[in-house]
Design an enzyme around this catalytic site. Structure first.
Site, short mmCIF file in Angstrom:
data_model
loop_
_atom_site.label_atom_id
_atom_site.label_comp_id
_atom_site.label_asym_id
_atom_site.label_seq_id
_atom_site.Cartn_x
_atom_site.Cartn_y
_atom_site.Cartn_z
N ASP A 1 -1.69 -1.25 6.27
CA ASP A 1 -1.88 -0.71 7.61
C ASP A 1 -2.78 -1.57 8.49
O ASP A 1 -3.00 -1.24 9.65
CB ASP A 1 -2.42 0.72 7.56
CG ASP A 1 -3.77 0.82 6.86
OD1 ASP A 1 -4.40 -0.23 6.64
OD2 ASP A 1 -4.20 1.93 6.55
N ASP B 1 0.88 -1.16 0.00
CA ASP B 1 0.00 0.00 0.00
C ASP B 1 0.92 1.23 0.00
O ASP B 1 2.10 1.11 0.34
CB ASP B 1 -0.88 -0.04 1.26
CG ASP B 1 -1.75 1.19 1.38
OD1 ASP B 1 -2.31 1.62 0.37
OD2 ASP B 1 -1.86 1.73 2.50
N ASP C 1 -6.70 -2.17 4.33
CA ASP C 1 -6.15 -3.23 3.47
C ASP C 1 -6.39 -4.62 4.03
O ASP C 1 -5.74 -5.58 3.60
CB ASP C 1 -4.64 -3.00 3.28
CG ASP C 1 -4.35 -1.71 2.54
OD1 ASP C 1 -4.97 -1.48 1.49
OD2 ASP C 1 -3.53 -0.92 3.03
#
Length: 642
Positions: free
Chosen positions: A508, A311, A512
């Site tokens: 995180d 991410d 996600d």
């Protein structure tokens, strides 16, 4: 009787050893073979009873254990009146088990060290304002607690008064102390190095972040990997095979001593202990660094990862963006006030940046709000519909975008900005560009991952494609994809897995979570929240990106250590069995000594993992040591490394 033997097993081991020493003294000093035989007989019986008891317990649950092989070997030595052999075999087996117990306890030292971080009592405020010492089990959420200089913080909570600095190494693995003031969070198991603070308890006992860490590491160390389960199954069949081999050799050769010796030398002790002790040591090392592996199976799979997906916000970047540009349209000023009203109710990193930028604007009351996953927020403020989010959100609500607006958005995106668009009553009124700094050292850490054998490094983000491309180009990533919803990221993971790749996803742990759960290895960065711990396979308690190559290097070292132990164990058993069948010098006592020595060797080999540091860690430590006393920019450099 069984309980007494188990409880006093170490004492019986010591007595057996002493009797053997006395027997040899009687033979060499006093020339008394009778005393020697009597002492060796006593040593055989005292040492043999706890081994036989363990064998019997295993047989009751239909398991042919190593203890049974040793028991039969001792009985066989009795039958052929080789009391010296039986006594030495009993002592070496018991002593080997003792060493195994001690060294295994040492590899579990991470758990002991963690548990000792938690105080047994706390100072709780009473109704009259004084503070009384109470047991940790008596604390409740909402209690006000006092922590003084050098004290251990007993709960997760928030500072309500006072100030100081706290060492949060037990949570994050980071030794640098952090300043604490009213409003700041504190965590159980951390140490207040100086100052005095009062905190309001928010989580107590097992519910604290620290409690969950301890539980996680305990479960991880107790879990079994596929390799361990395979060896367990191997041992289950291997032991009866050795027993059968000894019987066949005895019947063919008519040599009872040879058959008994095969029983002793065929024990797969080092094989059984070699894999779990490697995994326990690796998990313990990781825990001390703030790297939490959720089980030994995770270590094995992580060591084989060839694709890592990231991410962007809060992972490759600091997650602390700033507003860099603002484009206003017809009702821009009103839209800014409405935007602030919506964002003040959001915990998103971009919301914090926006409210900070417009800190002087007064917020209006938000009548209702709804989050559109992957798009943004739909709210009603002062009788107006307010959309705050990305282009996907505007498209869902059919908000028109003129050519001039398109050009503005293109310019913002080309400059590497993340876009936040604000529409009021169906009209685009604001376009904000926000930038987030890339974490210091990320490029070097990504290069380290490539050196560790990771072939594909992918960036998956909900941000616009141009911003994503700029980040990917700067960091040298293999591929980069923007404007993705959470389900799109999870689908990417699924596709690469279908192509035969072993995929790790780094995020995180909240937005996600679908990708973290779907990936072969989910890696949660940072805070150690409940969601991160529950969803991912690896939790990095410290937000430092360099923990990722450290974790991968440790996983590979652990798997390598496990393979070394399996090789050592199998090689020793093979050499011993060949020697006893093909040579005249090998006997039961020598074989047992070598056998127990091999167990100690694999344990000591695994214990090397407790002190393992990757090359990346060593280079960073060298820089820190060289400049830890320096002034000015050097110190800033060190902080960025950590």
């Amino acid at each position: 009787m069984q309980k007494w033997l188990m409880k006093n097993r170490n004492r019986l081991t010591a007595i057996t050893g002493i009797l053997i020493v006395l027997a040899f003294a009687a033979k060499w000093l006093f020339k008394s073979e009778t005393a020697e035989s009597g002492l060796l007989l006593a040593a055989s019986l005292i040492g043999g009873f706890p081994i036989a008891a363990s064998a019997w317990q295993a047989l009751k649950v239909k398991v042919i254990s190593i203890d049974l092989l040793v028991t039969l070997a001792i009985l066989g030595a009795f039958v052929i009146q080789e009391f010296e052999e039986s006594a030495i075999v009993a002592f070496l087996f018991l002593f080997g088990a003792y060493l195994e117990q001690r060294t295994l306890a040492k590899t579990r030292s991470a758990i002991k060290e963690l548990v000792e971080m938690v105080p047994e009592t706390a100072l709780r405020q009473t109704a009259d304002g004084d503070f009384e010492e109470v047991d940790l089990d008596d604390l409740d959420e909402g209690d006000i607690l006092l922590v003084k200089t050098g004290g251990k913080i007993p709960v997760d909570g928030e500072v309500v008064s006072g100030s100081g600095t706290a060492n949060e190494a037990s949570i994050t693995g980071e030794s640098m102390p952090l300043g604490k003031k009213p409003g700041d969070p504190v965590y159980a198991g951390t140490i207040l190095e100086n100052g005095t603070i009062r905190i309001k308890a928010e989580k107590v006992g097992d519910e604290t972040t620290f409690g969950k860490i301890i539980e996680l590491v305990e479960e991880a160390q107790d879990s079994k990997s596929q390799a361990e389960r395979l060896i367990d199954r191997f041992s289950k069949y291997y032991t009866p095979i050795v027993l059968l081999l000894a019987i066949i050799v005895g019947l063919i050769s008519q040599d009872l001593e040879l058959a008994v010796t095969i029983l002793v030398l065929g024990c797969p002790g080092a094989l059984v202990i070699g894999v779990p002790v490697s995994n326990v040591a690796g998990i313990g090392n990781g825990a001390k660094q703030g790297i939490l592996f959720k089980g030994s199976e995770v270590i094995t799979k992580f060591s084989k990862v060839d694709t890592i997906m990231f991410d962007k916000t809060g992972t490759l970047t600091y997650g602390d963006p700033r507003v860099s540009q603002v484009k206003k349209y017809s009702q821009g000023q009103l839209a800014e006030q409405l935007l602030v009203s919506v964002e003040k109710e959001s915990a998103h990193p971009l919301a914090k940046a926006i409210t900070g930028y417009y800190e002087d604007l007064e917020a209006k009351e938000v009548e209702s709000s709804q989050v559109l996953q992957g798009g943004g927020i739909v709210a009603q403020v002062a009788g107006r519909q307010v959309l705050v989010g990305n282009r996907y959100l505007l498209d869902q609500y059919h908000v028109p975008v003129t050519k001039e607006m398109e050009k503005n958005l293109e310019e913002l995106a080309s400059a590497g900005n993340s876009l936040v668009l604000v529409a009021v009553n169906g009209q685009l009124e604001l376009a904000l560009g926000l930038k987030d700094e890339i974490r210091a050292g990320v490029k070097e850490d990504l290069a380290a991952l490539k050196k560790l054998g990771v072939k594909n490094l992918l960036l998956l983000s909900g941000d616009n494609q141009k911003t994503v491309d700029l980040v990917a180009e700067e960091l040298g990533l293999t591929e980069a994809y923007g404007q993705l919803l959470p389900e799109d990221k999870a689908e990417f993971v699924k596709k690469r897995q279908a192509a035969g790749e072993i995929v790790a996803f780094v995020g995180d742990g909240i937005n996600d979570s679908p990708s973290l759960a779907r990936a072969d290895i989910g890696i949660a960065m940072g805070s150690g929240t409940d969601v991160a711990i529950e969803t991912s396979n690896v939790v990095l308690m410290n937000g430092s990106f360099d923990r990722i190559p450290r974790a991968l290097a440790l996983a590979k070292a652990t798997r390598r250590n496990m393979i070394e132990n399996i090789t050592i164990a199998l090689a020793v058993v093979a050499v011993l069995l060949v020697s006893v069948l093909a040579s005249s010098w090998m006997n039961m006592a020598i074989g047992m000594f070598v056998h127990e020595g091999s167990i100690l060797v694999v344990i000591l080999n695994a214990m090397r993992l407790l002190a393992y540091r990757s090359k990346l860690q060593k280079s960073r430590k060298l820089i820190e040591n060289n400049f830890s006393q320096a002034e000015g920019p050097y110190n800033k450099g060190i902080e960025s490394i950590q």
